[in-house]
Write a protein that holds these residues in place. Structure first.
Motif, PDB file in Angstrom:
ATOM      1  N   GLN A   1      91.805  70.744  80.440  1.00 47.87           N
ATOM      2  CA  GLN A   1      90.833  69.654  80.459  1.00 47.87           C
ATOM      3  C   GLN A   1      89.396  70.173  80.450  1.00 47.87           C
ATOM      4  O   GLN A   1      88.534  69.653  79.728  1.00 47.87           O
ATOM      5  CB  GLN A   1      91.079  68.793  81.694  1.00 47.87           C
ATOM      6  N   ILE A   2      89.128  71.201  81.252  1.00 54.04           N
ATOM      7  CA  ILE A   2      87.762  71.752  81.305  1.00 54.04           C
ATOM      8  C   ILE A   2      87.378  72.379  79.970  1.00 54.04           C
ATOM      9  O   ILE A   2      86.236  72.225  79.490  1.00 54.04           O
ATOM     10  CB  ILE A   2      87.649  72.764  82.452  1.00 54.04           C
TER      11      ILE A   2
ATOM     12  N   LEU B   1      85.468  76.997  84.809  1.00 55.28           N
ATOM     13  CA  LEU B   1      86.481  77.668  84.013  1.00 55.28           C
ATOM     14  C   LEU B   1      86.716  79.084  84.507  1.00 55.28           C
ATOM     15  O   LEU B   1      87.872  79.562  84.551  1.00 55.28           O
ATOM     16  CB  LEU B   1      86.062  77.656  82.537  1.00 55.28           C
ATOM     17  N   GLN B   2      85.651  79.762  84.899  1.00 52.08           N
ATOM     18  CA  GLN B   2      85.798  81.116  85.422  1.00 52.08           C
ATOM     19  C   GLN B   2      86.571  81.102  86.752  1.00 52.08           C
ATOM     20  O   GLN B   2      87.431  81.962  86.987  1.00 52.08           O
ATOM     21  CB  GLN B   2      84.414  81.756  85.608  1.00 52.08           C
TER      22      GLN B   2
ATOM     23  N   THR C   1      90.158  80.461  85.970  1.00 49.30           N
ATOM     24  CA  THR C   1      90.759  81.660  85.388  1.00 49.30           C
ATOM     25  C   THR C   1      91.051  82.692  86.468  1.00 49.30           C
ATOM     26  O   THR C   1      92.132  83.329  86.472  1.00 49.30           O
ATOM     27  CB  THR C   1      89.827  82.250  84.320  1.00 49.30           C
ATOM     28  N   ASP C   2      90.119  82.897  87.388  1.00 47.87           N
ATOM     29  CA  ASP C   2      90.351  83.849  88.481  1.00 47.87           C
ATOM     30  C   ASP C   2      91.534  83.413  89.338  1.00 47.87           C
ATOM     31  O   ASP C   2      92.361  84.255  89.739  1.00 47.87           O
ATOM     32  CB  ASP C   2      89.088  83.961  89.341  1.00 47.87           C
ATOM     33  N   ARG C   3      91.641  82.128  89.621  1.00 50.30           N
ATOM     34  CA  ARG C   3      92.760  81.646  90.446  1.00 50.30           C
ATOM     35  C   ARG C   3      94.091  81.775  89.708  1.00 50.30           C
ATOM     36  O   ARG C   3      95.112  82.114  90.312  1.00 50.30           O
ATOM     37  CB  ARG C   3      92.516  80.195  90.855  1.00 50.30           C
ATOM     38  N   ARG C   4      94.070  81.549  88.418  1.00 45.96           N
ATOM     39  CA  ARG C   4      95.302  81.731  87.653  1.00 45.96           C
ATOM     40  C   ARG C   4      95.723  83.195  87.607  1.00 45.96           C
ATOM     41  O   ARG C   4      96.919  83.513  87.666  1.00 45.96           O
ATOM     42  CB  ARG C   4      95.126  81.193  86.230  1.00 45.96           C
ATOM     43  N   ILE C   5      94.727  84.081  87.505  1.00 47.09           N
ATOM     44  CA  ILE C   5      95.044  85.517  87.549  1.00 47.09           C
ATOM     45  C   ILE C   5      95.649  85.871  88.909  1.00 47.09           C
ATOM     46  O   ILE C   5      96.615  86.652  89.002  1.00 47.09           O
ATOM     47  CB  ILE C   5      93.781  86.351  87.262  1.00 47.09           C
TER      48      ILE C   5
ATOM     49  N   ALA D   1      75.500  70.948  82.346  1.00 45.80           N
ATOM     50  CA  ALA D   1      76.928  70.621  82.385  1.00 45.80           C
ATOM     51  C   ALA D   1      77.757  71.752  81.809  1.00 45.80           C
ATOM     52  O   ALA D   1      78.819  72.122  82.352  1.00 45.80           O
ATOM     53  CB  ALA D   1      77.196  69.323  81.630  1.00 45.80           C
ATOM     54  N   ARG D   2      77.282  72.357  80.695  1.00 48.43           N
ATOM     55  CA  ARG D   2      78.016  73.475  80.115  1.00 48.43           C
ATOM     56  C   ARG D   2      78.028  74.668  81.058  1.00 48.43           C
ATOM     57  O   ARG D   2      79.059  75.362  81.199  1.00 48.43           O
ATOM     58  CB  ARG D   2      77.404  73.868  78.775  1.00 48.43           C
TER      59      ARG D   2
END
Length: 497
Positions: free
Chosen positions: A247-248, A375-376, A379-383, A367-368
């Motif tokens: 979504q992000i 998103l970062q 991504t860190d949490r998914r890693i 916003a970007r």
């Protein structure tokens, strides 16, 4: 010349001469040989016949009670593995089932249960009397003899590819024979449940409890892992992170597209703004004396309300009106009127749009940046989740396996207990087709044994006579003498006393 009796002397001589001559017989000599030994044969026959007759007449009459059992494939023969599902549902063939039931019917323990239930005095009164006064060791021997006797009188018959087992029991009393056989079948229905029922509930319960203890330890390790890593539901959070990242990323792409759109529009408006004048003329008045003429006419009408038309003020006003009409007609009264300037609305709109677009561009950029930061973080949490996943999978797999084992063993424990309880009250696979009734006709070995004793006595007497005849020295008949000596026999005389 010698007398004929000298040639046919019946004097006994050795069976063989000095030259080793051997006596020669034929079938026609047998009657003579046996007739010579008739008294010996009669004595042997009488002795054996009398003994056989005595034994035959001492034989007792037995009454065989019979019954039949229908054997069908039951749940107890269906294979249920204790662990896993390999081979589940396998069943033996019908002949194997019949053989198993036959072995159970023929077991010595079943005979002992019958004796203990009915009492030794009912079945074998003589053994019961000895059993009552015997020592403990002798009692065990007498009980063993009773079981052997019961086994000898009990018969089990089967036929290939037939689910029927025929059983019979012989006894001197027909009522006792029927009662013993019916009792044996009743005990058989009970005893076979103990033999075939798989009493595994305690073992299954112990195994289930062991798995429950292991599962409790695995649950503790699993909870500690989640608490240490501040995770509520690993799988749900992992899935949520994937969806949130998607979504992000989609929002980021949309924000980038909107930002580029706003930047393009802002550049276009900036170029257009230089081409638009900030101020424009709002309106301009043109004076040609018509307004003054109208005013004069209005005044004249006002004067007419007070004066007559030939009054001086009215005539003066008429002269002015005539003069002004002449000037308007000739164009001498035409000239520029008042002009008014104001802000250009187009310029104002373009400038407003430019300001709004600039604000939107600034907001989209922020916003970007925020989306990039989120998103970062995702991504860190998914890693981090990917690094923790092997440990989680190991803990989760242990819990799943233990939960499955606990569930399976619980189900099997309940099924085993239910099967035992059902088997304790029913024998669905076994049906007694015909219960034993007191037999009306008995069986005795008197006639067969009597006939056998006659035949055996005759055969023994015949063998004794032949043996005595062949062992007796001399030549019994002229025919044997002629064959043995190869000389003709011209006559024979009876032997002197």
């Amino acid at each position: 010349m010698a007398s004929p009796g000298a040639w046919t002397s019946r004097r006994e001589a050795p069976a063989t001469s000095a030259d080793g001559v051997r006596l020669r017989y034929d079938w026609w000599d047998l009657p003579a040989l046996l007739w010579r030994e008739r008294w010996l044969m009669a004595l042997v026959f009488l002795v054996i016949f009398v003994l056989g007759a005595l034994v035959a007449f001492t034989m007792k009459t037995s009454y065989p009670a019979s019954s039949s059992v229908l054997v069908r494939l039951g749940q107890e023969y269906v294979y249920e593995p204790r662990a896993g599902d390999a081979g589940r549902g396998a069943v033996p063939d019908a002949d194997s089932v019949i053989q198993s039931e036959t072995e159970i019917l023929s077991s010595a323990h079943l005979k002992q249960r019958v004796i203990e239930r009915l009492g030794l005095g009912l079945i074998y009164p003589e053994m019961a009397r000895k059993y009552a006064v015997a020592a403990p060791d002798e009692k065990r021997k007498i009980m063993g003899q009773a079981i052997q006797s019961l086994t000898a009188d009990f018969k089990v018959e089967t036929a290939p590819s037939t689910p029927i087992i025929r059983v019979s029991f012989s006894h001197e009393k027909p009522e006792v024979a029927a009662r013993v056989l019916n009792t044996l079948l009743e005990e058989y229905l009970i005893y076979r449940r103990n033999v075939l029922s798989e009493v595994t509930s305690p073992a299954l319960e112990a195994q289930r409890r062991g798995f429950e203890q292991q599962l409790a330890k695995a649950d503790d390790a699993y909870e500690q892992f989640l608490n240490a890593n501040r995770i509520g539901d690993f799988t749900a959070e992992k899935t949520s992170l994937s969806q949130l990242q998607a979504q992000i990323e989609q929002q980021k792409y949309q924000t980038d597209a909107q930002l580029q759109d706003r930047l393009g529009r802002l550049a276009t408006l900036a170029g257009q703004l230089g081409q638009v004048s900030p101020e424009i003329g709002l309106f301009r008045d043109q004076n040609n004396g018509s307004d003054k003429l109208v005013q004069l006419k209005v005044q004249r009408e006002d004067l007419l309300a007070r004066y007559k038309p030939d009054a001086r003020p009215v005539k003066e006003l008429d002269a002015q009106i005539a003069q002004l009409e002449a000037g308007v007609a000739s164009g001498r009264t035409t000239g520029d009127g008042t002009k008014r300037f104001g802000v250009n609305p187009v310029y104002q709109t373009v400038q407003t749009d430019k300001i709004q677009l600039a604000a939107e561009v600034q907001a989209l950029r922020k916003a970007r940046a925020e989306l990039d930061q989120q998103l970062q973080q995702i991504t860190d949490r998914r890693i981090r989740f990917a690094a923790l996943e092997p440990q989680y999978q190991e803990l989760s797999l242990d819990r799943d396996v233990l939960q499955t084992n606990v569930r399976d063993f619980t189900v099997r424990e309940q099924q085993s207990r239910a099967a035992q309880e059902i088997a304790a009250y029913s024998n669905d696979s076994i049906r007694i087709v015909e219960r034993a009734l007191p037999p009306t006709r008995g069986k005795s070995l008197k006639k067969p044994l009597f006939v056998l004793s006659v035949l055996f006595a005759g055969f023994t007497a015949l063998c004794a006579g032949l043996l005595r005849a062949f062992l007796r020295p001399g030549m019994p008949t002229p025919r044997s003498a002629a064959r043995t000596l190869d000389l003709p026999v011209l006559g024979a005389a009876p032997m002197k006393a």
